[in-house]
Design an enzyme around this catalytic site. Structure first.
Site, mmCIF file in Angstrom:
data_model
loop_
_atom_site.group_PDB
_atom_site.id
_atom_site.type_symbol
_atom_site.label_atom_id
_atom_site.label_comp_id
_atom_site.label_asym_id
_atom_site.label_seq_id
_atom_site.Cartn_x
_atom_site.Cartn_y
_atom_site.Cartn_z
ATOM 1 N N ALA A 120 -4.738 -10.436 0.387
ATOM 2 C CA ALA A 120 -5.009 -9.826 1.696
ATOM 3 C C ALA A 120 -6.129 -8.808 1.546
ATOM 4 O O ALA A 120 -6.311 -8.225 0.478
ATOM 5 C CB ALA A 120 -3.752 -9.154 2.215
ATOM 6 N N GLU B 296 0.697 -16.036 -2.496
ATOM 7 C CA GLU B 296 1.677 -16.415 -1.462
ATOM 8 C C GLU B 296 1.171 -17.603 -0.645
ATOM 9 O O GLU B 296 1.945 -18.488 -0.265
ATOM 10 C CB GLU B 296 1.976 -15.205 -0.570
ATOM 11 C CG GLU B 296 2.753 -14.137 -1.337
ATOM 12 C CD GLU B 296 2.916 -12.846 -0.564
ATOM 13 O OE1 GLU B 296 1.895 -12.335 -0.038
ATOM 14 O OE2 GLU B 296 4.045 -12.342 -0.473
ATOM 15 N N GLU C 162 0.914 -7.025 -5.715
ATOM 16 C CA GLU C 162 1.011 -5.984 -4.680
ATOM 17 C C GLU C 162 1.476 -4.637 -5.226
ATOM 18 O O GLU C 162 1.054 -3.575 -4.766
ATOM 19 C CB GLU C 162 1.981 -6.424 -3.566
ATOM 20 C CG GLU C 162 1.482 -7.561 -2.697
ATOM 21 C CD GLU C 162 1.770 -8.942 -3.258
ATOM 22 O OE1 GLU C 162 2.128 -9.065 -4.447
ATOM 23 O OE2 GLU C 162 1.614 -9.907 -2.488
ATOM 24 N N GLY D 201 -1.409 -11.881 -1.687
ATOM 25 C CA GLY D 201 -1.302 -12.824 -0.568
ATOM 26 C C GLY D 201 -1.927 -14.170 -0.885
ATOM 27 O O GLY D 201 -1.555 -15.192 -0.298
HETATM 28 N N1 COA Z 1 -9.350 -6.957 -0.409
HETATM 29 C C1 COA Z 1 -10.573 -6.560 -0.030
HETATM 30 N N2 COA Z 1 -11.647 -6.597 -0.825
HETATM 31 C C2 COA Z 1 -11.477 -7.097 -2.049
HETATM 32 C C3 COA Z 1 -10.232 -7.521 -2.524
HETATM 33 C C4 COA Z 1 -9.136 -7.447 -1.645
HETATM 34 N N3 COA Z 1 -7.908 -7.898 -1.970
HETATM 35 N N4 COA Z 1 -10.377 -7.939 -3.806
HETATM 36 C C5 COA Z 1 -11.674 -7.788 -4.114
HETATM 37 N N5 COA Z 1 -12.344 -7.269 -3.054
HETATM 38 C C6 COA Z 1 -13.768 -6.948 -2.963
HETATM 39 C C7 COA Z 1 -14.118 -5.709 -3.752
HETATM 40 O O1 COA Z 1 -13.855 -4.534 -2.983
HETATM 41 C C8 COA Z 1 -15.594 -5.934 -4.000
HETATM 42 O O2 COA Z 1 -16.314 -5.624 -2.825
HETATM 43 P P1 COA Z 1 -17.616 -4.653 -2.920
HETATM 44 O O3 COA Z 1 -18.570 -5.383 -3.835
HETATM 45 O O4 COA Z 1 -18.082 -4.563 -1.498
HETATM 46 O O5 COA Z 1 -17.122 -3.367 -3.501
HETATM 47 C C9 COA Z 1 -15.694 -7.440 -4.184
HETATM 48 O O6 COA Z 1 -14.521 -7.973 -3.571
HETATM 49 C C10 COA Z 1 -15.705 -7.864 -5.643
HETATM 50 O O7 COA Z 1 -14.581 -7.270 -6.281
HETATM 51 P P2 COA Z 1 -14.638 -6.557 -7.717
HETATM 52 O O8 COA Z 1 -13.413 -5.725 -7.865
HETATM 53 O O9 COA Z 1 -15.957 -5.867 -7.860
HETATM 54 O O10 COA Z 1 -14.612 -7.828 -8.678
HETATM 55 P P3 COA Z 1 -14.034 -7.898 -10.170
HETATM 56 O O11 COA Z 1 -14.377 -9.263 -10.648
HETATM 57 O O12 COA Z 1 -14.495 -6.719 -10.965
HETATM 58 O O13 COA Z 1 -12.438 -7.755 -10.027
HETATM 59 C C11 COA Z 1 -10.258 -8.337 -9.108
HETATM 60 C C12 COA Z 1 -11.720 -8.764 -9.407
HETATM 61 C C13 COA Z 1 -9.649 -9.473 -8.301
HETATM 62 C C14 COA Z 1 -9.503 -8.153 -10.417
HETATM 63 C C15 COA Z 1 -10.242 -7.026 -8.311
HETATM 64 O O14 COA Z 1 -11.153 -7.123 -7.230
HETATM 65 C C16 COA Z 1 -8.885 -6.720 -7.734
HETATM 66 O O15 COA Z 1 -7.996 -6.248 -8.439
HETATM 67 N N6 COA Z 1 -8.668 -7.001 -6.407
HETATM 68 C C17 COA Z 1 -7.426 -6.762 -5.753
HETATM 69 C C18 COA Z 1 -6.453 -7.869 -6.074
HETATM 70 C C19 COA Z 1 -5.099 -7.584 -5.471
HETATM 71 O O16 COA Z 1 -4.349 -6.757 -5.921
HETATM 72 N N7 COA Z 1 -4.757 -8.337 -4.421
HETATM 73 C C20 COA Z 1 -3.508 -8.213 -3.764
HETATM 74 C C21 COA Z 1 -3.646 -7.425 -2.547
HETATM 75 S S1 COA Z 1 -2.108 -7.271 -1.693
#
Ligand code: COA
Length: 266
Positions: free
Chosen positions: A73, A120, A140, A117
């Site tokens: 999400a 999910e 999450e 999500g």
């Molecule tokens: N929601 C919104 N934006 C997200 C996102 C999310 N769930 N996951 C990644 N993004 C965005 C980042 O903010 C970033 O945007 P920006 O360049 O404008 O700052 C872009 O996607 C790239 O993400 P980044 O973190 O730079 O990539 P990465 O390869 O270093 O790391 C992840 C990848 C997936 C490990 C990391 O982004 C992350 O932990 N995301 C959240 C995952 C999560 O917990 N999801 C469950 C949510 S309930």
């Protein structure tokens, strides 16, 4: 009926038809295909249309770009969301409910990150085929919340209570090899072969009677929500129903005549 039945215009997803298999691509690669409200609404609308469209026999969901299926999400949208707004979303029906309601086979083609999500969403699908580059997690807890799209219920059904609790409480990310070992995904393939293999499976499914496929799916999926005695009765009801189908007549006749059947979906 031409595909799509109505022209489908979307901003955050792509929808295409490949030989009666619809490919729905979550298309925010710069945000790792994070699922905004708009993206979820668009997927819901696409699924409803595709389920009605008679040229669509199966649906594949994937993510755009080289890195992600979806990173879950859109966390930015959690900021100001009130409990009432969240409740309202549930009242309107979620993306996960929409996937659950699709009568046709729906496959998650997990091409990379698959978190929160996103996991999910994949778990609500019928089959999960993952790239060997995929990473999955019920993450999450890392941002101080809990699964809200069915993860607490679907994850233990797929991987058992212990693995579900481990993944949900640690927020750990696991690789595709571990995911297939614990039953979270059904198959792992080299990244370069992901699309080919996913469509191979989908093609095999859509060669069968579409009606029989939908009824078989309904019967098997009922096992996740019904006690055994009710599930067995439900299966018998659907089995009796399929006895009335033209496809059953054709399937049996073709077998006896040693030829390929021609399905009519009736
Ligand atoms: N929601 C919104 N934006 C997200 C996102 C999310 N769930 N996951 C990644 N993004 C965005 C980042 O903010 C970033 O945007 P920006 O360049 O404008 O700052 C872009 O996607 C790239 O993400 P980044 O973190 O730079 O990539 P990465 O390869 O270093 O790391 C992840 C990848 C997936 C490990 C990391 O982004 C992350 O932990 N995301 C959240 C995952 C999560 O917990 N999801 C469950 C949510 S309930």
């Amino acid at each position: 009926m031409a595909f799509p039945a109505e022209p489908m215009n979307f901003e955050t997803i792509l929808v295409e038809n490949r030989d009666s298999i619809a490919l729905v691509t979550l298309n925010r690669p710069d945000k790792l295909n994070a699922m905004s409200m708009m993206l979820k609404a668009e997927v819901i609308r696409a699924l409803q249309e595709l389920d009605k469209d008679e040229n669509t026999r199966a649906i594949v969901i994937t993510g755009a770009g080289p890195k992600a299926f979806t990173a879950g999400a859109d966390i930015y949208e959690f900021h100001d969301r009130t409990p009432i707004e969240q409740w309202r979303m549930y009242e309107h029906g979620t993306l996960y409910d929409a996937v659950d309601r699709v009568s046709k086979p729906i496959l998650a083609m997990i091409n990379g990150y698959c978190f929160g999500g996103g996991l999910e969403l994949a778990m609500a699908c019928d089959l999960r085929i993952a790239s060997d580059r995929a990473t999955l997690g019920q993450t999450e807890i890392n941002i101080g919340i809990i699964p809200g799209g069915g993860g607490s219920q679907r994850l233990p059904r797929l991987v058992g209570l212990g693995n579900a609790l481990r993944l949900t409480l640690t927020g750990d990310r696991i690789d595709a090899a571990e995911a297939v070992r614990i039953g979270l995904v059904d198959e792992v393939v080299p990244h370069a072969r992901l699309e080919q293999r996913t469509f191979e499976i989908a093609t095999k499914i859509v060669r069968h009677s579409p009606l029989a496929v939908r009824l078989a799916k309904a019967a098997v999926r009922a096992s996740a929500r019904l006690p055994l005695d009710q599930g067995l009765r439900y299966e018998q009801g659907l089995f009796a129903l399929v006895m009335a189908s033209a496809d059953k007549e054709e399937g049996v006749k073709a077998f006896l005549e040693k030829r390929e059947p021609k399905w009519s979906d009736r």
